[in-house]
Design an enzyme around this catalytic site. Structure first.
Site, PDB file in Angstrom:
ATOM      1  N   ASP A 161       2.373   2.467  -2.915  1.00 28.91           N
ATOM      2  CA  ASP A 161       2.723   2.787  -4.107  1.00 28.91           C
ATOM      3  C   ASP A 161       1.761   3.864  -4.217  1.00 28.91           C
ATOM      4  OD1 ASP A 161       0.155   1.214  -4.177  1.00 28.91           O
ATOM      5  OD2 ASP A 161       0.633   0.353  -6.141  1.00 28.91           O
ATOM      6  N   ALA A 209      -6.786 -13.289  -5.897  1.00 30.31           N
ATOM      7  CA  ALA A 209      -5.797 -14.000  -4.772  1.00 30.31           C
ATOM      8  C   ALA A 209      -4.560 -13.072  -4.339  1.00 30.31           C
ATOM      9  CB  ALA A 209      -5.164 -15.277  -5.257  1.00 30.31           C
ATOM     10  N   HIS A 234       1.048  -1.075  -0.045  1.00 30.45           N
ATOM     11  CA  HIS A 234       0.073  -0.044  -0.043  1.00 30.45           C
ATOM     12  C   HIS A 234       0.829   1.468  -0.072  1.00 30.45           C
ATOM     13  CE1 HIS A 234      -4.244  -1.704   0.468  1.00 30.45           C
ATOM     14  NE2 HIS A 234      -3.647  -2.613   0.913  1.00 30.45           N
ATOM     15  N   LEU A 283      -2.402 -11.527  -6.759  1.00 31.51           N
ATOM     16  CA  LEU A 283      -1.422 -11.792  -7.547  1.00 31.51           C
ATOM     17  C   LEU A 283      -1.442 -11.009  -8.771  1.00 31.51           C
ATOM     18  CD1 LEU A 283      -0.845 -15.565  -6.773  1.00 31.51           C
ATOM     19  CD2 LEU A 283       0.345 -13.624  -5.716  1.00 31.51           C
ATOM     20  N   SER A 284      -2.275 -10.047  -8.732  1.00 31.32           N
ATOM     21  CA  SER A 284      -2.533  -9.265  -9.820  1.00 31.32           C
ATOM     22  C   SER A 284      -2.987  -9.501 -11.242  1.00 31.32           C
ATOM     23  CB  SER A 284      -1.087  -8.342 -10.265  1.00 31.32           C
ATOM     24  OG  SER A 284      -0.916  -7.740  -9.180  1.00 31.32           O
ATOM     25  N   ASP A 330       1.524  -2.714  -9.680  1.00 35.56           N
ATOM     26  CA  ASP A 330       1.217  -4.276 -10.267  1.00 35.56           C
ATOM     27  C   ASP A 330       1.361  -4.047 -11.757  1.00 35.56           C
ATOM     28  OD1 ASP A 330       0.474  -4.873  -7.891  1.00 35.56           O
ATOM     29  OD2 ASP A 330      -1.907  -4.679  -8.256  1.00 35.56           O
ATOM     30  N   SER A 377      -5.585  -9.048 -12.318  1.00 32.53           N
ATOM     31  CA  SER A 377      -6.363  -7.670 -13.288  1.00 32.53           C
ATOM     32  C   SER A 377      -5.170  -7.042 -13.898  1.00 32.53           C
ATOM     33  CB  SER A 377      -7.388  -7.141 -12.457  1.00 32.53           C
ATOM     34  OG  SER A 377      -7.244  -7.218 -11.237  1.00 32.53           O
TER      35      SER A 377
HETATM   36  C1  GLA Z   1      -2.989  -3.890  -4.797  1.00 26.76           C
HETATM   37  C2  GLA Z   1      -2.970  -2.844  -5.775  1.00 26.76           C
HETATM   38  C3  GLA Z   1      -1.457  -1.916  -5.793  1.00 26.76           C
HETATM   39  C4  GLA Z   1      -1.044  -1.996  -4.369  1.00 26.76           C
HETATM   40  C5  GLA Z   1      -1.397  -3.212  -3.690  1.00 26.76           C
HETATM   41  C6  GLA Z   1      -1.109  -3.186  -2.151  1.00 26.76           C
HETATM   42  O1  GLA Z   1      -2.503  -4.885  -5.714  1.00 26.76           O
HETATM   43  O2  GLA Z   1      -3.456  -2.748  -7.069  1.00 26.76           O
HETATM   44  O3  GLA Z   1      -1.491  -0.967  -6.445  1.00 26.76           O
HETATM   45  O4  GLA Z   1      -1.727  -0.782  -3.834  1.00 26.76           O
HETATM   46  O5  GLA Z   1      -2.565  -3.628  -3.731  1.00 26.76           O
HETATM   47  O6  GLA Z   1       0.395  -2.913  -2.046  1.00 26.76           O
END
Ligand code: GLA
Length: 391
Positions: free
Chosen positions: A40, A128, A38, A130-131, A177, A133
């Site tokens: 970023d 989950a 969090h 792990l991005s 991400d 999206s």
């Molecule tokens: C998600 C958001 C990121 C980041 C993380 C937490 O993955 O997409 O931009 O804020 O949460 O670190």
């Protein structure tokens, strides 16, 4: 490394829908964040690496402005729209909005490109942390960039993906991400300064394995908790008179504690301390100082649990099981946005089997959830997949 079984079924699916083999396949990876959570959207530091789980798109360009899409992992649902700056939301398919949003935001930049026929699949676990999206946004952006020879960089693809997610999908996510999905490198983590977008490549230690444990407690990012945390951070920055919490030291935060509500102080305390931990962890990784690394990752988890309040009990339990096993030989913490999702552990290869056994013995029995474990390697960011066949 691309999973060849998934690639083969993607191509077969393409043939079934469009009657010919795809001309290209593009990929963009998911990511695991080693530390810096969090931070970023507070203009701070993060330390993620791209993983060898990706979104894959098989595609054949068209000569008109029509985009046709099949989502292999959503029962082959389809979507069709025209490229323009006025693309609207799909009435009920959330996945479509990532494709539509990225396309629309590229078009809004005045970029000119043609339509295409595509099938999308992937093996990044969804919901989950792990991005999945971001990897979809970056895969779509990278595909248009390469096929349309657009005059934009990989970083621009990342920024466009974030803009689409903020403005079209409706989640106020930061840039981590998309940046690591677009710009990640093999065997490297990315120490990213989210203000300047400059990054340093940090070599991943060859004697530690990257283990990701999915708690299977489901989370959704298009959800109010994430946006609430962001608002609380912005409130703290406003009251402290700075552009972002990046600009606050622990000392000045503590001097001004009385200006903030108790909750907002704790949110800010997480961000300010996490920024420093991230810089320190990059150094500890570089120096193979695993004692320090384990302390920093443990402190990061406690800070997410107590100050930022984004962990859940099953996740805390996984972390405690692994902490006991790994001790000071690596590190373990929750990774990603929070409220479920995954834990990341850096641990010596000889502990991997024991870790799996311990989790299998205890996690389900204690929580009722079933874990999934992935061993990952830090991977290359988005690009075209070289197909080993004639097309
Ligand atoms: C998600 C958001 C990121 C980041 C993380 C937490 O993955 O997409 O931009 O804020 O949460 O670190």
């Amino acid at each position: 490394m691309i999973n060849q079984t998934i690639l083969a079924s993607l191509e077969a699916n393409f043939v079934a829908h469009y009657g010919q083999k795809p001309k290209h396949v593009f990929q963009a990876p998911g990511r695991v964040n080693l530390i810096g959570e969090h931070t970023d959207y507070n203009d701070g530091f993060v330390l993620p690496c791209a993983i060898d789980y990706q979104t894959l798109i098989a595609v054949t360009p068209r000569t008109d402005k029509t985009v046709r899409v099949v989502a292999a992992d959503y029962a082959n649902e389809t979507d069709e729209f025209q490229i323009s700056a006025n693309i609207t939301h799909h009435p009920h398919q959330l996945w479509s909005n990532y494709v539509r949003g990225v396309t629309k935001h590229l078009a809004m930049q005045g970029l000119q490109f043609d339509g295409l026929d595509m099938v999308i699949t992937g093996n990044v676990p969804q919901g989950a942390g792990l991005s999945s999206s971001a990897s979809l946004e970056v895969a779509v952006g990278e595909m248009f960039r390469r096929l349309g020879q657009l005059p934009i960089s990989a970083q621009d693809v990342a920024l466009n993906g974030q803009e689409a997610e903020n403005q079209f999908v409706g989640c106020n996510c930061g840039i981590m991400d998309q940046m690591v999905s677009a710009c990640g490198e093999q065997n490297k983590a990315l120490l990213l300064d989210c203000r300047s977008l400059k990054s340093d490549l940090i070599s991943m230690p060859t004697d530690l394995s990257v283990m990701i444990i999915n708690s299977n407690v489901k989370r959704g990012l298009v959800d109010s908790e994430y946006n609430t945390r962001r608002e609380q951070c912005e409130e703290a920055a406003n009251i402290l008179g700075v552009k972002a919490l990046r600009d606050v030291s622990l000392e000045s935060l503590n001097q001004n504690k009385h200006l903030l509500s108790e909750v907002v102080y704790r949110r800010a305390h997480h961000i300010v301390s996490e920024n420093q931990r991230t810089l320190d962890a990059a150094q500890a990784l570089t120096q193979a100082d695993y004692v320090r690394l384990s302390k920093l990752m443990a402190a990061s988890h406690v800070s997410m649990r107590d100050d930022f309040e984004i962990t859940v009990k099953p996740i805390d339990y996984i972390v405690s099981i692994l902490n006991e096993l790994i001790g000071e030989r690596g590190g373990v913490r929750m990774t990603g946005g929070g409220f479920g999702g995954c834990v990341v552990a850096l641990l010596p290869a000889d502990l991997v089997e024991q870790a799996k056994t311990l989790l299998a013995q205890r996690y389900h029995a204690q929580t009722g959830y079933q874990e999934d474990v992935y061993i990952c390697t830090a991977s290359q960011g988005a690009g075209e997949v070289i197909l080993s066949r004639e097309i």
